[in-house]
Design a protein around this motif. Structure first.
Motif, PDB file in Angstrom:
ATOM      1  N   GLU A 180       0.662  -1.162   0.251  1.00  0.00           N
ATOM      2  CA  GLU A 180      -0.026  -0.111  -0.025  1.00  0.00           C
ATOM      3  C   GLU A 180       0.762   1.387  -0.058  1.00  0.00           C
ATOM      4  N   PHE A 181       1.974   1.234   0.505  1.00  0.00           N
ATOM      5  CA  PHE A 181       2.728   2.467   0.717  1.00  0.00           C
ATOM      6  C   PHE A 181       3.914   2.284  -0.268  1.00  0.00           C
ATOM      7  N   LYS A 182       4.348   3.465  -0.685  1.00  0.00           N
ATOM      8  CA  LYS A 182       5.587   3.462  -1.550  1.00  0.00           C
ATOM      9  C   LYS A 182       6.714   4.328  -0.852  1.00  0.00           C
ATOM     10  N   SER A 183       7.929   4.321  -1.270  1.00  0.00           N
ATOM     11  CA  SER A 183       8.969   5.078  -0.865  1.00  0.00           C
ATOM     12  C   SER A 183       8.763   6.597  -1.104  1.00  0.00           C
ATOM     13  N   ALA A 184       8.841   7.618  -0.344  1.00  0.00           N
ATOM     14  CA  ALA A 184       8.874   8.983  -0.496  1.00  0.00           C
ATOM     15  C   ALA A 184      10.193   9.189  -1.257  1.00  0.00           C
ATOM     16  N   PRO A 185      10.140  10.081  -2.234  1.00  0.00           N
ATOM     17  CA  PRO A 185      11.441  10.565  -2.939  1.00  0.00           C
ATOM     18  C   PRO A 185      12.470  10.766  -2.019  1.00  0.00           C
TER      19      PRO A 185
END
Length: 127
Positions: free
Chosen positions: A5-10
């Motif tokens: 559900e979560f993606k790494s923040a830039p």
């Protein structure tokens, strides 16, 4: 945290690790974006501004928040921060615990965020 559900923040906009999950995506009908953001302990985002208000609602932990020229403020779970347009600020977790907040960006037709320079260790450690 479910990594699906979560993606790494830039990494270019954060010191430390943060993860994002979009809950409501802005489109031509909905001019609002709502995300859940997880900050690992010690993580903070760069200085930045928003063209319209951003509202943060702390879900877990303590959110460190600072506006340029002011001291760091600390907000606990259940508290909200209404950040006015054009205010240079940053937010993140405390040095000893993670933090989760909801980020609500309104009037997204005006843009979402203007990223600036990283928060230095000296600025962060002034908390």
């Amino acid at each position: 945290m479910d990594n699906k559900e979560f993606k790494s923040a830039p990494a270019s906009y954060f010191t430390g690790k943060a993860f994002l999950k979009t809950l409501v995506a802005a489109d031509e009908i909905t001019n609002c974006n709502i995300s859940e953001v997880v900050f690992e302990q010690g993580c903070r985002n760069n200085w930045h501004t928003h063209p319209s208000n951003q509202i943060l609602i702390v879900k877990e932990g303590t959110c460190w928040y600072q506006e340029e020229g002011k001291s760091i403020q600390k907000f606990s779970a259940g508290e909200a921060i209404n950040i006015l347009p054009g205010i240079k600020h940053w937010h993140g977790a405390s040095p000893d615990a993670p933090m989760v907040h909801f980020a609500i960006n309104i009037n997204t037709e005006n843009g979402m965020v203007n990223w600036l320079e990283p928060v230095t260790d000296a600025q962060y450690n002034a908390g």
